[in-house]
Design a protein around this motif. Sequence first.
Motif, PDB file in Angstrom:
ATOM      1  N   LEU A  16      10.221   8.442  -6.043  1.00 33.65           N
ATOM      2  CA  LEU A  16      11.274   7.629  -5.401  1.00 33.65           C
ATOM      3  C   LEU A  16      10.675   6.402  -4.678  1.00 33.65           C
ATOM      4  N   LYS A  21      -5.865  16.968  -0.031  1.00 32.41           N
ATOM      5  CA  LYS A  21      -5.191  18.143  -0.577  1.00 32.41           C
ATOM      6  C   LYS A  21      -6.159  19.315  -0.730  1.00 32.41           C
ATOM      7  N   HIS A  62       8.489  12.287  -5.208  1.00 37.25           N
ATOM      8  CA  HIS A  62       7.314  11.405  -5.086  1.00 37.25           C
ATOM      9  C   HIS A  62       7.559  10.042  -5.722  1.00 37.25           C
ATOM     10  N   TYR A  82       0.857  -1.195   0.000  1.00 35.54           N
ATOM     11  CA  TYR A  82       0.000   0.000   0.000  1.00 35.54           C
ATOM     12  C   TYR A  82       0.885   1.234   0.000  1.00 35.54           C
ATOM     13  N   GLY A 121       7.730   7.603   2.281  1.00 33.03           N
ATOM     14  CA  GLY A 121       8.647   8.505   2.977  1.00 33.03           C
ATOM     15  C   GLY A 121       8.391   8.477   4.480  1.00 33.03           C
ATOM     16  N   GLN A 129      -6.658   7.725   5.440  1.00 35.92           N
ATOM     17  CA  GLN A 129      -5.335   7.182   5.079  1.00 35.92           C
ATOM     18  C   GLN A 129      -5.068   5.891   5.862  1.00 35.92           C
ATOM     19  N   TYR A 148       0.814   8.572  10.557  1.00 35.94           N
ATOM     20  CA  TYR A 148      -0.443   7.843  10.302  1.00 35.94           C
ATOM     21  C   TYR A 148      -0.348   6.394  10.773  1.00 35.94           C
ATOM     22  N   THR A 203      -5.308  10.969  -2.573  1.00 34.86           N
ATOM     23  CA  THR A 203      -6.076  11.693  -1.556  1.00 34.86           C
ATOM     24  C   THR A 203      -6.447  13.096  -2.042  1.00 34.86           C
ATOM     25  N   TYR A 211      -9.336  13.553   8.077  1.00 32.66           N
ATOM     26  CA  TYR A 211      -8.626  12.893   6.978  1.00 32.66           C
ATOM     27  C   TYR A 211      -7.771  11.681   7.386  1.00 32.66           C
TER      28      TYR A 211
HETATM   29  P1  TYM Z   1       2.587  13.041  -0.833  1.00 35.68           P
HETATM   30  O1  TYM Z   1       1.849  13.309  -2.079  1.00 35.68           O
HETATM   31  O2  TYM Z   1       3.070  14.201  -0.011  1.00 35.68           O
HETATM   32  O3  TYM Z   1       3.839  12.146  -1.148  1.00 35.68           O
HETATM   33  C1  TYM Z   1       3.726  10.942  -1.908  1.00 35.68           C
HETATM   34  C2  TYM Z   1       4.882  10.021  -1.517  1.00 35.68           C
HETATM   35  O4  TYM Z   1       6.131  10.655  -1.801  1.00 35.68           O
HETATM   36  C3  TYM Z   1       6.934  10.717  -0.624  1.00 35.68           C
HETATM   37  N1  TYM Z   1       7.705  11.959  -0.737  1.00 35.68           N
HETATM   38  C4  TYM Z   1       9.019  11.965  -0.901  1.00 35.68           C
HETATM   39  N2  TYM Z   1       9.926  10.956  -0.955  1.00 35.68           N
HETATM   40  C5  TYM Z   1      11.212  11.289  -1.137  1.00 35.68           C
HETATM   41  N3  TYM Z   1      11.637  12.574  -1.261  1.00 35.68           N
HETATM   42  C6  TYM Z   1      10.768  13.615  -1.208  1.00 35.68           C
HETATM   43  N4  TYM Z   1      11.201  14.860  -1.339  1.00 35.68           N
HETATM   44  C7  TYM Z   1       9.393  13.335  -1.029  1.00 35.68           C
HETATM   45  N5  TYM Z   1       8.272  14.097  -0.923  1.00 35.68           N
HETATM   46  C8  TYM Z   1       7.254  13.231  -0.760  1.00 35.68           C
HETATM   47  C9  TYM Z   1       5.952  10.688   0.532  1.00 35.68           C
HETATM   48  O5  TYM Z   1       6.573  10.250   1.710  1.00 35.68           O
HETATM   49  C10 TYM Z   1       4.918   9.716  -0.005  1.00 35.68           C
HETATM   50  O6  TYM Z   1       5.363   8.387   0.170  1.00 35.68           O
HETATM   51  N6  TYM Z   1      -0.950  11.852   2.548  1.00 35.68           N
HETATM   52  C11 TYM Z   1      -0.096  11.317   1.493  1.00 35.68           C
HETATM   53  C12 TYM Z   1      -0.859  10.474   0.481  1.00 35.68           C
HETATM   54  C13 TYM Z   1      -1.021   9.038   0.932  1.00 35.68           C
HETATM   55  C14 TYM Z   1       0.006   8.111   1.177  1.00 35.68           C
HETATM   56  C15 TYM Z   1      -0.638   6.914   1.581  1.00 35.68           C
HETATM   57  C16 TYM Z   1       1.396   8.197   1.071  1.00 35.68           C
HETATM   58  C17 TYM Z   1      -2.209   8.408   1.176  1.00 35.68           C
HETATM   59  N7  TYM Z   1      -1.969   7.126   1.570  1.00 35.68           N
HETATM   60  C18 TYM Z   1       0.120   5.791   1.891  1.00 35.68           C
HETATM   61  C19 TYM Z   1       2.136   7.069   1.393  1.00 35.68           C
HETATM   62  C20 TYM Z   1       1.508   5.895   1.803  1.00 35.68           C
HETATM   63  C21 TYM Z   1       0.594  12.449   0.766  1.00 35.68           C
HETATM   64  O7  TYM Z   1       0.142  13.565   0.758  1.00 35.68           O
HETATM   65  O8  TYM Z   1       1.736  12.055   0.090  1.00 35.68           O
END
Ligand code: TYM
Length: 381
Positions: free
Chosen positions: A90, A115, A88, A75, A219, A197, A225, A111, A193
């Motif tokens: 990565l 946002k 993202h 997941y 990340g 998640q 969460y 999600t 929210y």
């Molecule tokens: P979001 O959109 O902020 O980020 C998506 C995924 O990218 C990772 N991430 C990064 N990884 C490495 N370097 C970065 N600079 C970087 N910026 C973001 C985040 O850790 C994430 O894995 N609420 C979440 C959405 C979500 C989610 C999940 C994420 C819903 N369910 C389950 C992970 C797992 C969000 O806004 O992610």
Amino acid sequence: MEEVRVTPWEAEAFVDYDRLIKVFGAKPLTEREVSALKSLTGELHPMVRRYVFYSHRDFDIYLERLRSGARCALYTGRGPSGYTHLGHILPWIFTKWLQDRLGLELFFQMTDDEKFWHDERLELSESNAYAYENSLDLIALGFDYRKTHIIVDSEDIGYLYPIATRVAKKITYSVQRATFGFTDSTNVGLVFYPVLQIAVSFLPTELYDEPTEVLIPAGIDQDPYWRIARDIAPSLGYPKPAQIHNKLLPGLGPEGKMSSSKPETAIYTTDPPEVASQKVMRAFTGGQPTVELQRRLGGNPDRCSVYKMYEMLFEEDDEKLRERYWSCRTGALLCGECKAQLAPRVATFLQDFQKRRERARDVVDRYLLRGKFEKPRVRKS
Ligand code: TYM
């Protein structure tokens, strides 16, 4: 204890990751888990060899359960507030590798509601449209549609709500406030929210109608969460979800992770390759202010956004990476040269990626969870 500046919504560029896992209460990834993974996959992804994925919760137990034939799934997700950047993708690159090597199905949450609630300027119609735009990036990475199921919160809430109602009853406002730093002026959409998640980490058990071990590669910023999810899972009759956490790719500016809130310092998958090259050439590095000083004192790759791009995404060869590290440290390699070598790699990656991304438009529907699974029923507890 000192404040940690990493939350699901913001993070510094160069985080003290060891301290972070102590504060969060996760475990460092060690050779033990790495070799357990290798015994199942045969080889290791560079992001594991280099400890870009560096901490976990119950990853060892997940691998054991997988080995013993238990039902398992993956997941992860995305908050679609804009276009996707390299940070993202990565964790998604590694997730795809896990899917291929371990034959696992992936549940991917978009999600658009989160946002919309989080960003005052964003309409729900916009974050919803980004959910589909961002899906193209996931598909362009090569995920198998038969094993990849995208759930869009605002449209697929019926899949989550029977779980979310029970999750919500287990979480008090004081836990939410302490975990996420909510204040009296936080809108209640954002306060609710996290329930959604968390709900997805229990969804596979409902959809398969059997206890399913879930691993979340994401990340470290998303960890809050999962702390709650793991606390409440047993009382709801679900397995505790396991996690493997990645470090955050720094932005190309002097501070902050690569983030949609700082577009000049992020490389988007939709950036024209020449624009991305220019961003690389303008990047802030760990170098000295003058060539003379750089030759004499060397640079600092450990605090350099350009070196991190090589380490985390753009250099597969460990030996070449090591050479780059020491050439920088000893002053043999100048920042201008190092950037000039990275820029074409990024541009070529984007050119290929963007072709695959465009082709993905025709097949998005195949990846949507709706239509593939029945909605979960409300279970008798
Ligand atoms: P979001 O959109 O902020 O980020 C998506 C995924 O990218 C990772 N991430 C990064 N990884 C490495 N370097 C970065 N600079 C970087 N910026 C973001 C985040 O850790 C994430 O894995 N609420 C979440 C959405 C979500 C989610 C999940 C994420 C819903 N369910 C389950 C992970 C797992 C969000 O806004 O992610």
